[in-house]
Design a protein around this motif. Structure first.
Motif, PDB file in Angstrom:
ATOM      1  N   MET A  62      27.123  22.294  26.792  1.00 24.40           N
ATOM      2  CA  MET A  62      27.664  21.007  27.226  1.00 24.40           C
ATOM      3  C   MET A  62      28.476  20.325  26.137  1.00 24.40           C
ATOM      4  SD  MET A  62      24.585  19.487  29.607  1.00 24.40           S
ATOM      5  CE  MET A  62      23.293  19.668  28.355  1.00 24.40           C
ATOM      6  N   LEU A 151      27.403  19.001  35.571  1.00 27.58           N
ATOM      7  CA  LEU A 151      26.359  18.859  34.561  1.00 27.58           C
ATOM      8  C   LEU A 151      26.826  18.018  33.370  1.00 27.58           C
ATOM      9  CD1 LEU A 151      23.527  20.090  34.235  1.00 27.58           C
ATOM     10  CD2 LEU A 151      24.572  21.937  32.946  1.00 27.58           C
ATOM     11  N   ALA A 158      24.422   9.799  31.170  1.00 33.56           N
ATOM     12  CA  ALA A 158      23.125   9.521  30.539  1.00 33.56           C
ATOM     13  C   ALA A 158      23.314   9.095  29.077  1.00 33.56           C
ATOM     14  CB  ALA A 158      22.226  10.750  30.631  1.00 33.56           C
ATOM     15  N   LEU A 165      21.040   1.758  24.691  1.00 28.08           N
ATOM     16  CA  LEU A 165      19.632   1.359  24.715  1.00 28.08           C
ATOM     17  C   LEU A 165      18.915   1.678  23.418  1.00 28.08           C
ATOM     18  CD1 LEU A 165      18.839   2.336  28.400  1.00 28.08           C
ATOM     19  CD2 LEU A 165      18.893   0.013  27.448  1.00 28.08           C
ATOM     20  N   THR A 180      25.972  -0.677  34.066  1.00 32.65           N
ATOM     21  CA  THR A 180      25.438  -0.028  35.265  1.00 32.65           C
ATOM     22  C   THR A 180      26.084  -0.598  36.527  1.00 32.65           C
ATOM     23  OG1 THR A 180      23.333   0.426  34.177  1.00 32.65           O
ATOM     24  CG2 THR A 180      23.318   0.403  36.574  1.00 32.65           C
TER      25      THR A 180
ATOM     26  N   PHE B 120      18.334  12.416  42.307  1.00 34.02           N
ATOM     27  CA  PHE B 120      19.668  12.663  41.738  1.00 34.02           C
ATOM     28  C   PHE B 120      19.750  14.102  41.244  1.00 34.02           C
ATOM     29  CE2 PHE B 120      20.384  12.877  37.039  1.00 34.02           C
ATOM     30  CZ  PHE B 120      21.716  13.278  37.026  1.00 34.02           C
ATOM     31  N   PHE B 157      21.433   7.994  40.471  1.00 30.27           N
ATOM     32  CA  PHE B 157      21.194   7.889  39.020  1.00 30.27           C
ATOM     33  C   PHE B 157      21.496   6.453  38.556  1.00 30.27           C
ATOM     34  CE2 PHE B 157      22.696   9.920  34.710  1.00 30.27           C
ATOM     35  CZ  PHE B 157      21.714   9.218  34.041  1.00 30.27           C
ATOM     36  N   ASN B 161      18.784   3.040  37.088  1.00 28.20           N
ATOM     37  CA  ASN B 161      18.918   2.116  35.964  1.00 28.20           C
ATOM     38  C   ASN B 161      19.010   0.669  36.448  1.00 28.20           C
ATOM     39  OD1 ASN B 161      18.977   4.218  34.059  1.00 28.20           O
ATOM     40  ND2 ASN B 161      21.152   4.568  34.454  1.00 28.20           N
ATOM     41  N   THR B 176      13.787   1.763  30.621  1.00 31.34           N
ATOM     42  CA  THR B 176      15.053   2.432  30.934  1.00 31.34           C
ATOM     43  C   THR B 176      15.409   3.417  29.831  1.00 31.34           C
ATOM     44  OG1 THR B 176      15.752   0.361  31.965  1.00 31.34           O
ATOM     45  CG2 THR B 176      17.425   2.068  31.718  1.00 31.34           C
ATOM     46  N   ARG B 177      15.136   3.013  28.596  1.00 32.26           N
ATOM     47  CA  ARG B 177      15.438   3.919  27.488  1.00 32.26           C
ATOM     48  C   ARG B 177      14.620   5.208  27.593  1.00 32.26           C
ATOM     49  NH1 ARG B 177      14.750   2.941  21.015  1.00 32.26           N
ATOM     50  NH2 ARG B 177      15.568   4.986  20.432  1.00 32.26           N
ATOM     51  N   THR B 180      15.934   7.292  30.360  1.00 35.39           N
ATOM     52  CA  THR B 180      17.202   7.924  29.964  1.00 35.39           C
ATOM     53  C   THR B 180      16.937   9.178  29.131  1.00 35.39           C
ATOM     54  OG1 THR B 180      18.367   5.819  30.019  1.00 35.39           O
ATOM     55  CG2 THR B 180      19.354   7.554  28.693  1.00 35.39           C
ATOM     56  N   THR B 183      15.912  11.830  31.437  1.00 37.01           N
ATOM     57  CA  THR B 183      17.034  12.316  32.247  1.00 37.01           C
ATOM     58  C   THR B 183      17.901  13.267  31.432  1.00 37.01           C
ATOM     59  OG1 THR B 183      17.012  10.186  33.389  1.00 37.01           O
ATOM     60  CG2 THR B 183      18.933  11.594  33.749  1.00 37.01           C
ATOM     61  N   ARG B 184      18.085  12.937  30.165  1.00 42.88           N
ATOM     62  CA  ARG B 184      18.847  13.840  29.303  1.00 42.88           C
ATOM     63  C   ARG B 184      18.140  15.188  29.188  1.00 42.88           C
ATOM     64  NH1 ARG B 184      21.710  14.827  25.744  1.00 42.88           N
ATOM     65  NH2 ARG B 184      21.188  13.671  23.866  1.00 42.88           N
ATOM     66  N   ILE B 187      18.700  17.222  32.291  1.00 40.42           N
ATOM     67  CA  ILE B 187      20.036  17.821  32.300  1.00 40.42           C
ATOM     68  C   ILE B 187      20.078  19.015  31.345  1.00 40.42           C
ATOM     69  CG2 ILE B 187      22.470  17.372  31.743  1.00 40.42           C
ATOM     70  CD1 ILE B 187      21.866  14.391  32.630  1.00 40.42           C
ATOM     71  N   ASP B 188      19.450  18.875  30.168  1.00 40.75           N
ATOM     72  CA  ASP B 188      19.349  20.006  29.233  1.00 40.75           C
ATOM     73  C   ASP B 188      18.657  21.197  29.901  1.00 40.75           C
ATOM     74  OD1 ASP B 188      20.518  18.568  27.212  1.00 40.75           O
ATOM     75  OD2 ASP B 188      18.693  18.315  26.018  1.00 40.75           O
ATOM     76  N   GLN B 190      18.463  21.935  33.076  1.00 34.99           N
ATOM     77  CA  GLN B 190      19.337  22.571  34.071  1.00 34.99           C
ATOM     78  C   GLN B 190      20.403  23.419  33.381  1.00 34.99           C
ATOM     79  OE1 GLN B 190      19.261  23.124  37.134  1.00 34.99           O
ATOM     80  NE2 GLN B 190      21.347  23.429  37.875  1.00 34.99           N
TER      81      GLN B 190
END
Lengths: 375, 375
Positions: A62, A151, A158, A165, A180, B120, B157, B161, B176-177, B180, B183-184, B187-188, B190
């Motif tokens: 990525m 992706l 994100a 944050l 947001t 998401f 997504f 937030n 939220t932090r 996040t 969520t990162r 994604i990693d 995937q």
């Protein structure tokens, strides 16, 4: 209702493709003395190292795919010095920090976050729209495949939240909330854009709403985010967002003019680019809404084009004749006036709140730049 | 290094498809008295109305596409009573609020946010992976097209937030932090999953890392988010995340067992589902890493399968013989033990922090449920 905005009858235009788009002749102000290139360069210089460090956090592949998207490497992975775009957003973000008396550096995480959100949307929009080229290069989905475009877009989105944050402050939470909201609007705008493609007619109001979402909302967030990080109150932030929102609409009106009459040498796009893509941009919808014989003829021609199987083989002359009809119906002049109206509304907002004159002059100069640019 | 985990020689298994996966026989504890169905139902009942109201905020057609994805309407738009999944995440989120002595309701925005992030990722992953079915229904990209799957995923997504940040509290910013960060990781994971597809061999460590990212991280966030919203300190939140992370790895190990030996009537998937998809899941990578004759034979067969043009026409017996080899090489038993190890680590974390006994019993019962489930 936009009656007061309606495209009325006009003397048939004589301007042709490549000529300067008729926009604001700015009055002599202190803003004239601002070096806009230096202002854009400052935003770029402050934001880029932090943006690159943020992208470096992404897991392979990525990080590489992002670096390609941003133009830092080519498709083979060799270093490149890509055209990173005009960088209006980071310039606005660091400038907005100065509204509160803070140093421009306070706006850097905001500048990086808006750039990340902007590029997340580009990655996904290019895939959804099937666009194969951006800034003279193949788009990410074309080079690295659709899965990577999805992706990496997700990852940049994100990352935008993460960058803000991790500051861990109340101000960062407020900035993220505003970003947001802007991102949701961006997504709404893309949904509208997609749905309009399948429709014969789009009203001027619908087009403005879509452009407000796709372009206005993120320029609004860019114009307030540094101030929010600097501790500005909600009224200041809302007013800066008003400036940015209308700046965005002015920006988009000019973009729509350039999309038809822009000089390919400056824009890097094909001639009559938006007409080739059947885009229902402002000049087109305004011309169709204007009424009168040119407007009606245009409507008939575009309806026939929509069904034509031969559209892709249309000649330069065929597109030029459509552009001339749009102009004759008043769509070009209306859009140029709309750019001026939005520009004026943006400038007015700047006077509703206190800020150092030097900062206001810079915001004004950026707004002037947006409407006189040729690319 | 997972030497202590290495799949050793074992007595050839006798269990067959459809049999209960051999997992934790929980010791008699207070957790046995917890009604897990009621706990899952509580999470669902508290979260669903708020989730539906959140989705209703989306502009058309994103609201409808989301409602289809969540199983609230069918492809024609008629009301449906879809299988919303096990709802482990919302149950954890509202339960975690009780760690701090707060009411479970305090965790609701967290429950909604984790569900939004989870969905998401499902929307985007199904498109990236080309999966046409989920929970016995056509996936969104199959019904509404790829652009809507991308767009609605993005919208969910952003909405996650929004739901948290509009609380406007310091706690919401912290929640939220953490979300996040999760969520990162998602994604990693995937990205890893996609890259592993193109490789012949994946190590046990790589597989566990990927599963930790794809499943562990969001269950970690689910297990802490209510507590964070209730004002828990970072140490408490970190410890709850440790519980959730290892719960996620236990969950995934069981999923990997069910993906090969699960009863299609219970799982709703095809027989030998993961083998048909050539998934390099834990039992497969553990079997390949174990060494010995069955392991080597399996390696040769899977390498040949990867090149086979006839793979899609393989018979039940051909998949059954591969499953038997995985079992003979010790992959099934190793994965069952791994589920137990991860389950134990999760439970241990619960004892590192203070919380009401009643709440700890419920966390324990949820962990027990995750490893004994059959779907």
């Amino acid at each position: 209702m936009l009656d007061q905005h309606a495209a009325g009858p006009r003397t048939p235009g004589t301007a042709t493709r490549g000529e300067t788009v008729p926009t604001v002749p700015p009055a002599e102000t202190a803003a004239d003395a601002v070096d806009v290139s230096a202002l854009l360069e400052r935003g770029r210089t402050l934001a880029t190292p932090v943006l690159r460090a943020a992208v470096d956090r992404l897991a392979p592949p990525m990080d590489t795919v992002s670096a390609y998207h941003f133009g830092w490497i080519d498709a083979e992975g060799n270093p490149a010095d890509g055209d990173g775009g005009k960088a209006v957003r980071p310039a606005l973000a660091v400038l907005s920090a100065e509204v509160t008396g803070a140093a421009p550096e306070v706006g850097i995480p905001g500048a990086v976050a808006v750039e990340l959100v902007h590029n997340f949307s580009l990655l996904h929009d290019d895939l959804m729209d099937g666009d194969e080229q951006r800034r003279h290069r193949d788009t990410v989905w074309k080079v690295h495949g659709p899965a990577q475009a999805i992706l990496v877009g997700d990852a940049l989105f994100a990352l935008a939240n993460e960058i803000l944050l991790e500051l861990g402050t109340v101000e960062a939470g407020r900035a993220t909330r505003r970003l947001t909201t802007a991102t949701r609007a961006l997504i709404d705008g893309q949904a509208q854009d997609i749905s309009y493609e399948h429709r014969d007619r789009v009203s001027v109001e619908e087009c403005l709403e879509m452009e407000g979402n796709k372009t206005g909302a993120l320029l609004a967030a860019s114009s307030s985010i540094g101030a929010v990080l600097g501790g500005a109150d909600d009224r200041t932030a809302d007013t800066l967002e008003k400036y940015g929102y209308h700046l965005g609409l002015a920006f988009q009106a000019v973009d729509d003019l350039l999309g038809i009459w822009g000089d390919p040498v400056s824009t890097g796009k094909q001639t009559w680019s938006d007409l080739r893509q059947r885009k229902k941009s402002l000049p087109v919808v305004a011309a169709l809404a204007a009424g009168g014989s040119a407007s009606e003829r245009l409507g008939e021609i575009l309806a026939a084009d929509a069904k034509s199987s031969d559209f892709e083989n249309f000649s330069e002359e065929e597109f030029a004749s459509r552009a001339a009809l749009i102009e004759e119906a008043g769509g070009r002049e209306w859009t140029a006036q709309e750019a001026r109206r939005q520009h004026n509304t943006a400038i007015q907002a700047l006077h509703a709140i206190d800020m150092p004159d030097r900062v206001r002059d810079r915001f004004t100069a950026l707004a002037d730049f947006v409407v006189v640019r040729k690319r």
